[in-house]
Design an enzyme around this catalytic site. Structure first.
Site, short mmCIF file in Angstrom:
data_model
loop_
_atom_site.label_atom_id
_atom_site.label_comp_id
_atom_site.label_asym_id
_atom_site.label_seq_id
_atom_site.Cartn_x
_atom_site.Cartn_y
_atom_site.Cartn_z
N GLU A 27 0.82 -1.21 0.00
CA GLU A 27 0.00 0.00 0.00
C GLU A 27 0.86 1.26 0.00
O GLU A 27 2.01 1.24 0.43
CB GLU A 27 -0.91 0.01 1.23
CG GLU A 27 -2.00 -1.04 1.12
CD GLU A 27 -2.96 -1.04 2.30
OE1 GLU A 27 -4.14 -1.36 2.09
OE2 GLU A 27 -2.55 -0.74 3.42
N GLU A 48 11.31 -1.67 6.14
CA GLU A 48 12.42 -0.87 6.66
C GLU A 48 13.33 -0.55 5.47
O GLU A 48 13.98 -1.45 4.92
CB GLU A 48 13.17 -1.67 7.74
CG GLU A 48 14.57 -1.21 8.07
CD GLU A 48 14.69 0.26 8.47
OE1 GLU A 48 13.95 0.73 9.35
OE2 GLU A 48 15.57 0.95 7.87
N SER A 67 12.87 7.08 6.36
CA SER A 67 12.72 6.85 7.79
C SER A 67 13.23 5.46 8.16
O SER A 67 12.83 4.47 7.55
CB SER A 67 11.24 6.98 8.14
OG SER A 67 11.03 6.56 9.46
N SER A 127 12.93 6.59 13.61
CA SER A 127 11.78 6.18 14.43
C SER A 127 12.32 5.83 15.81
O SER A 127 12.85 4.74 16.01
CB SER A 127 11.12 4.94 13.81
OG SER A 127 10.55 5.26 12.59
N LEU A 128 12.21 6.76 16.72
CA LEU A 128 12.84 6.58 18.03
C LEU A 128 11.89 5.89 19.01
O LEU A 128 12.17 4.81 19.51
CB LEU A 128 13.27 7.96 18.57
CG LEU A 128 13.95 7.99 19.92
CD1 LEU A 128 15.24 7.21 19.92
CD2 LEU A 128 14.20 9.43 20.37
N HIS A 129 10.80 6.55 19.32
CA HIS A 129 9.67 6.00 20.08
C HIS A 129 9.93 5.65 21.55
O HIS A 129 8.99 5.32 22.28
CB HIS A 129 9.05 4.79 19.37
CG HIS A 129 8.73 5.05 17.94
ND1 HIS A 129 8.11 6.20 17.51
CD2 HIS A 129 8.98 4.32 16.82
CE1 HIS A 129 7.99 6.17 16.19
NE2 HIS A 129 8.50 5.05 15.75
N CYS A 176 -0.18 6.29 10.05
CA CYS A 176 1.13 5.74 10.33
C CYS A 176 1.04 4.38 11.01
O CYS A 176 0.36 4.22 12.01
CB CYS A 176 1.82 6.71 11.28
SG CYS A 176 3.47 6.99 10.83
S1 SF4 Z 1 7.36 0.64 12.12
FE1 SF4 Z 1 6.49 -1.19 11.13
S2 SF4 Z 1 7.08 -1.08 8.97
FE2 SF4 Z 1 8.39 0.38 10.13
S3 SF4 Z 1 10.24 -0.82 10.69
FE3 SF4 Z 1 8.81 -1.05 12.43
S4 SF4 Z 1 7.66 -2.95 11.95
FE4 SF4 Z 1 8.65 -2.30 10.04
#
Ligand code: SF4
Length: 336
Positions: A89, A157, A188, A211-213, A328
């Site tokens: 998608e 990724e 990203s 993508s830290l989170h 997202c």
């Molecule tokens: S957020 Fe989802 S798509 Fe992105 S690296 Fe992590 S598991 Fe994979």
């Protein structure tokens, strides 16, 4: 047979030389593919028929198709079928500054982020360059207008498909193809440290987002298994290296999960982690899905103000697309 959209301009030049033809055909063919948007090699009028016949023996044009479009306010979600029957998608967002597309880079994803619907299906394969380029071309065709910004933040990724993603960037940025400016392209990653270092030497001025989170290893290990392979110190060192080499500001994405990473303690830890860095934080309201047990934080404003007090540049991502599961981390993880 492989798609011609897999080839960068340089690959095309080498291809024409390899079939004892002229290098300048690369320019002409790029124009047919990306400007005139030709639907058949037979419609190309300025390359000799024998050369076109040779191309047809080796390449096809299109290898993906749109099979469904869902529309909500300011967002369209596109489902594509690939030539092997797999599905991916992409999401198109309408902003006041233009349109941006969030494309997928893999079928499935091996990174296993716990809050991510898109990654619930293990990686099946990398997307080919053409399968990424054609997400843009087919959506532009459906829209009847050009897309101004591209983010590689859909399923997959991107640094786990490094060669194809960097070739994709070379193609869409090329002035004779889509000419999407490097600063309008964002990639990203969830934090594959060696690839961040390698990307520091990729000679295109594209934006990098992490993508830290989570602001510490204990929490990040729980919600992002990749952190066990590349702990925060290693990732932050790689980002500092990236910044020293490129001088480009880094974006940190931080998805706000209720009672997981949204307290004052985490805000303080985040400030300490990012102290002195030229960066900005994008706080992302979590989009709840039926399959995953996280909840959207209702502490976003307080968290944001903590960061502002410490002088950190911070924005809260506009929410859109959740009604059609286009937000997202909500892209399709299942086979159709
Ligand atoms: S957020 Fe989802 S798509 Fe992105 S690296 Fe992590 S598991 Fe994979």
């Amino acid at each position: 047979m492989t798609s011609i959209y897999n080839l960068t301009r340089e690959d095309l030049e080498n291809y024409f030389l390899s079939i004892n033809s002229k290098k300048f055909h690369a320019d002409q063919l790029f124009d047919w593919l990306y400007v005139k948007r030709v639907k058949s090699f037979d419609d190309v009028t300025n390359i000799k028929k024998e050369v076109l016949e040779e191309i047809k023996k080796n390449y096809i044009l299109n290898n993906i198709k749109i099979v469904n479009v869902e529309k909500d306010k300011d967002v369209n979600k596109y489902l594509f079928e690939l030539s092997d029957g797999e599905h991916i998608e992409a999401v198109l967002m309408f902003h006041d500054y233009g349109t941006s597309i969030c494309i997928s880079s893999q079928v499935g994803c091996n990174m296993g982020c716990k809050f991510c619907e898109s990654g619930r299906r293990k990686k099946v394969r990398n997307l080919e360059v053409s399968e990424m380029v054609l997400q843009i071309l087919l959506i532009e065709e459906e829209l009847g207008s050009r897309i101004s910004h591209v983010v590689v933040m859909g399923i997959g990724e991107p640094f786990d498909n490094y060669e194809n993603v960097t070739d994709f960037i070379k193609i869409i940025n090329h002035p004779k193809s889509l000419a999407i400016g490097s600063r309008h392209i964002t990639l990203s990653t969830c934090g594959i440290a060696p690839k961040i270092r390698e990307f520091a030497h990729f000679p295109y001025q594209v934006n990098l987002a992490l993508s830290l989170h989570a602001p510490n290893d204990e929490l990040r290990n729980k919600i992002m298994p990749i952190n066990k392979a590349y702990p925060l110190k290693e990732v932050m060192d790689a980002l500092k290296y990236y910044y020293d080499e490129t001088n480009r500001r880094i974006t940190f994405e931080y998805i706000m999960l209720e009672n997981i990473n949204d307290s004052a303690k985490e805000a303080q830890e985040l400030c300490s982690l990012l102290k002195g860095m030229n960066c900005y934080i994008n706080l992302i309201p979590y989009n709840e899905t039926n399959n995953i047990d996280f909840k959207k934080s209702n502490n976003i404003d307080v968290f944001k103000n903590e960061l502002i007090k410490k002088g950190i540049n911070v924005t809260v991502r506009r929410e859109f697309g959740s009604k059609i599961s286009a937000a997202c981390g909500q892209l399709r993880s299942k086979e159709v």
